[in-house]
Design a protein around this motif. Sequence first.
Motif, PDB file in Angstrom:
ATOM      1  N   PRO A 170      20.090  17.969   4.420  1.00 44.16           N
ATOM      2  CA  PRO A 170      19.147  17.190   3.616  1.00 44.16           C
ATOM      3  C   PRO A 170      18.531  16.072   4.451  1.00 44.16           C
ATOM      4  O   PRO A 170      19.217  15.417   5.238  1.00 44.16           O
ATOM      5  N   ARG A 171      17.247  15.849   4.273  1.00 43.27           N
ATOM      6  CA  ARG A 171      16.542  14.889   5.103  1.00 43.27           C
ATOM      7  C   ARG A 171      16.861  13.454   4.715  1.00 43.27           C
ATOM      8  O   ARG A 171      16.827  13.097   3.544  1.00 43.27           O
ATOM      9  N   SER A 172      17.159  12.663   5.734  1.00 45.47           N
ATOM     10  CA  SER A 172      17.327  11.226   5.536  1.00 45.47           C
ATOM     11  C   SER A 172      15.946  10.593   5.429  1.00 45.47           C
ATOM     12  O   SER A 172      14.913  11.222   5.664  1.00 45.47           O
ATOM     13  N   ALA A 173      15.934   9.309   5.110  1.00 43.44           N
ATOM     14  CA  ALA A 173      14.651   8.600   5.032  1.00 43.44           C
ATOM     15  C   ALA A 173      13.950   8.622   6.383  1.00 43.44           C
ATOM     16  O   ALA A 173      12.731   8.808   6.466  1.00 43.44           O
ATOM     17  N   GLY A 174      14.720   8.460   7.473  1.00 46.25           N
ATOM     18  CA  GLY A 174      14.129   8.492   8.802  1.00 46.25           C
ATOM     19  C   GLY A 174      13.530   9.850   9.127  1.00 46.25           C
ATOM     20  O   GLY A 174      12.445   9.941   9.702  1.00 46.25           O
ATOM     21  N   ALA A 175      14.233  10.912   8.745  1.00 49.28           N
ATOM     22  CA  ALA A 175      13.716  12.253   8.981  1.00 49.28           C
ATOM     23  C   ALA A 175      12.452  12.499   8.184  1.00 49.28           C
ATOM     24  O   ALA A 175      11.507  13.136   8.670  1.00 49.28           O
ATOM     25  N   ARG A 176      12.417  12.011   6.951  1.00 49.66           N
ATOM     26  CA  ARG A 176      11.203  12.176   6.147  1.00 49.66           C
ATOM     27  C   ARG A 176      10.038  11.415   6.765  1.00 49.66           C
ATOM     28  O   ARG A 176       8.912  11.923   6.814  1.00 49.66           O
ATOM     29  N   LEU A 202       2.992   4.555   6.708  1.00 51.43           N
ATOM     30  CA  LEU A 202       4.172   5.226   6.156  1.00 51.43           C
ATOM     31  C   LEU A 202       5.152   4.250   5.522  1.00 51.43           C
ATOM     32  O   LEU A 202       6.185   4.663   4.988  1.00 51.43           O
ATOM     33  N   GLY A 203       4.865   2.961   5.606  1.00 53.92           N
ATOM     34  CA  GLY A 203       5.734   1.970   4.981  1.00 53.92           C
ATOM     35  C   GLY A 203       7.016   1.708   5.732  1.00 53.92           C
ATOM     36  O   GLY A 203       8.054   1.429   5.127  1.00 53.92           O
ATOM     37  N   THR A 204       6.963   1.780   7.061  1.00 57.52           N
ATOM     38  CA  THR A 204       8.142   1.500   7.875  1.00 57.52           C
ATOM     39  C   THR A 204       7.717   0.627   9.054  1.00 57.52           C
ATOM     40  O   THR A 204       6.567   0.210   9.145  1.00 57.52           O
ATOM     41  N   SER A 205       8.650   0.342   9.952  1.00 59.06           N
ATOM     42  CA  SER A 205       8.314  -0.482  11.123  1.00 59.06           C
ATOM     43  C   SER A 205       8.063   0.413  12.328  1.00 59.06           C
ATOM     44  O   SER A 205       8.576   1.546  12.389  1.00 59.06           O
ATOM     45  N   PRO A 206       7.307  -0.062  13.321  1.00 59.50           N
ATOM     46  CA  PRO A 206       7.038   0.764  14.500  1.00 59.50           C
ATOM     47  C   PRO A 206       8.301   1.237  15.218  1.00 59.50           C
ATOM     48  O   PRO A 206       8.399   2.414  15.580  1.00 59.50           O
ATOM     49  N   PHE A 207       9.272   0.348  15.407  1.00 59.69           N
ATOM     50  CA  PHE A 207      10.463   0.755  16.147  1.00 59.69           C
ATOM     51  C   PHE A 207      11.350   1.687  15.329  1.00 59.69           C
ATOM     52  O   PHE A 207      11.981   2.596  15.874  1.00 59.69           O
ATOM     53  N   ALA A 208      11.393   1.484  14.018  1.00 58.23           N
ATOM     54  CA  ALA A 208      12.160   2.409  13.170  1.00 58.23           C
ATOM     55  C   ALA A 208      11.540   3.800  13.216  1.00 58.23           C
ATOM     56  O   ALA A 208      12.253   4.815  13.297  1.00 58.23           O
ATOM     57  N   LEU A 209      10.222   3.859  13.172  1.00 55.47           N
ATOM     58  CA  LEU A 209       9.539   5.150  13.238  1.00 55.47           C
ATOM     59  C   LEU A 209       9.738   5.797  14.603  1.00 55.47           C
ATOM     60  O   LEU A 209       9.983   7.004  14.696  1.00 55.47           O
ATOM     61  N   LEU A 210       9.651   5.001  15.657  1.00 59.83           N
ATOM     62  CA  LEU A 210       9.846   5.529  17.004  1.00 59.83           C
ATOM     63  C   LEU A 210      11.243   6.125  17.153  1.00 59.83           C
ATOM     64  O   LEU A 210      11.413   7.236  17.667  1.00 59.83           O
ATOM     65  N   ARG A 211      12.259   5.405  16.687  1.00 55.00           N
ATOM     66  CA  ARG A 211      13.642   5.908  16.780  1.00 55.00           C
ATOM     67  C   ARG A 211      13.799   7.198  15.983  1.00 55.00           C
ATOM     68  O   ARG A 211      14.417   8.161  16.456  1.00 55.00           O
ATOM     69  N   ALA A 212      13.263   7.213  14.763  1.00 54.19           N
ATOM     70  CA  ALA A 212      13.402   8.396  13.913  1.00 54.19           C
ATOM     71  C   ALA A 212      12.688   9.602  14.523  1.00 54.19           C
ATOM     72  O   ALA A 212      13.210  10.720  14.521  1.00 54.19           O
TER      73      ALA A 212
END
Length: 289
Positions: A170-176, A202-212
């Motif tokens: 199941p997809r986590s929020a980061g995966a989504r 997408l409603g997230t931060s640049p580094f969070a998106l980069l990591r995901a």
Amino acid sequence: MAAKPGSGAGEWARHWQYAELPDLDLLRARYVRHTFPRHSHEGYVFGTISRGVEDVGLPGGTVHAGPGTVVMINPEVPHTARAGVPEGWVYATLYPSAQVINDIAADTTSLRGTVGFSETSVVDPYAARLIGEVHRAAEEGNALAADTVLRVMVTRLLSRYGSALPAPAPRSAGARDAARARAVLEGRMAAPPTLEALAAELGTSPFALLRAFKKHYGMPPHAWLTDARVRAARRMLDAGTAPAQAAAEVGFTDQPHLNRHFTRIVGVPPGAYQRERARTYKTGPELPT
């Protein structure tokens, strides 16, 4: 005639498709200084080295592949490649589609679902020889032999090293977020947003998106986008689009920009790639060995 990538003395390559086996790409080459950046393929990769050593960078580490070794890479697995010795490497590679491999698995093995390979590198001289025989049969225009040997080779590898790939978790929020970012980049390939703008959308931060994104696709968004642009350009070249037009439509600055990235990822320049795809049977002299 073989294309010369131009990145090292004595390098040559032929990347082509045999008309009788349309879901299979073939590459035979010698590389010395050429390096493949991190990229992935929609289908499978089966490669074998006849001379030298190829270093293949995979998520689990680097594989040092020499003669008699078969390298197996599942679809969408990011990897790099470079010479493992100063003289480079000579190899033959097959790129069958996922449909081809799964159809053979259903016909000749008990594996069901989407199949894959748990081993990335095996010393299997017989399978290595079969890969070379597929190339020779295709180059000679022997469709019956090429198709037969391909199936024997795939069945051998599946029976010894294959397994059904596990169902996705199941997809986590980061995966989504990563999947949504990928969809945005696919849809705006010619004019992609910045990382900051994409994250804000997408409603997230640049580094969070980069990591995901790196976690789920094995490379940062900008590297993934370059790979996706090259894939899109390949499809356009297959359809007869001129390289300059393909470059513009997928978002490269100009044709030299396409040439540079296409050659690094595919192994031959786009013009040579397109000329080979237009052939229906072998012409010209034998490739070097």
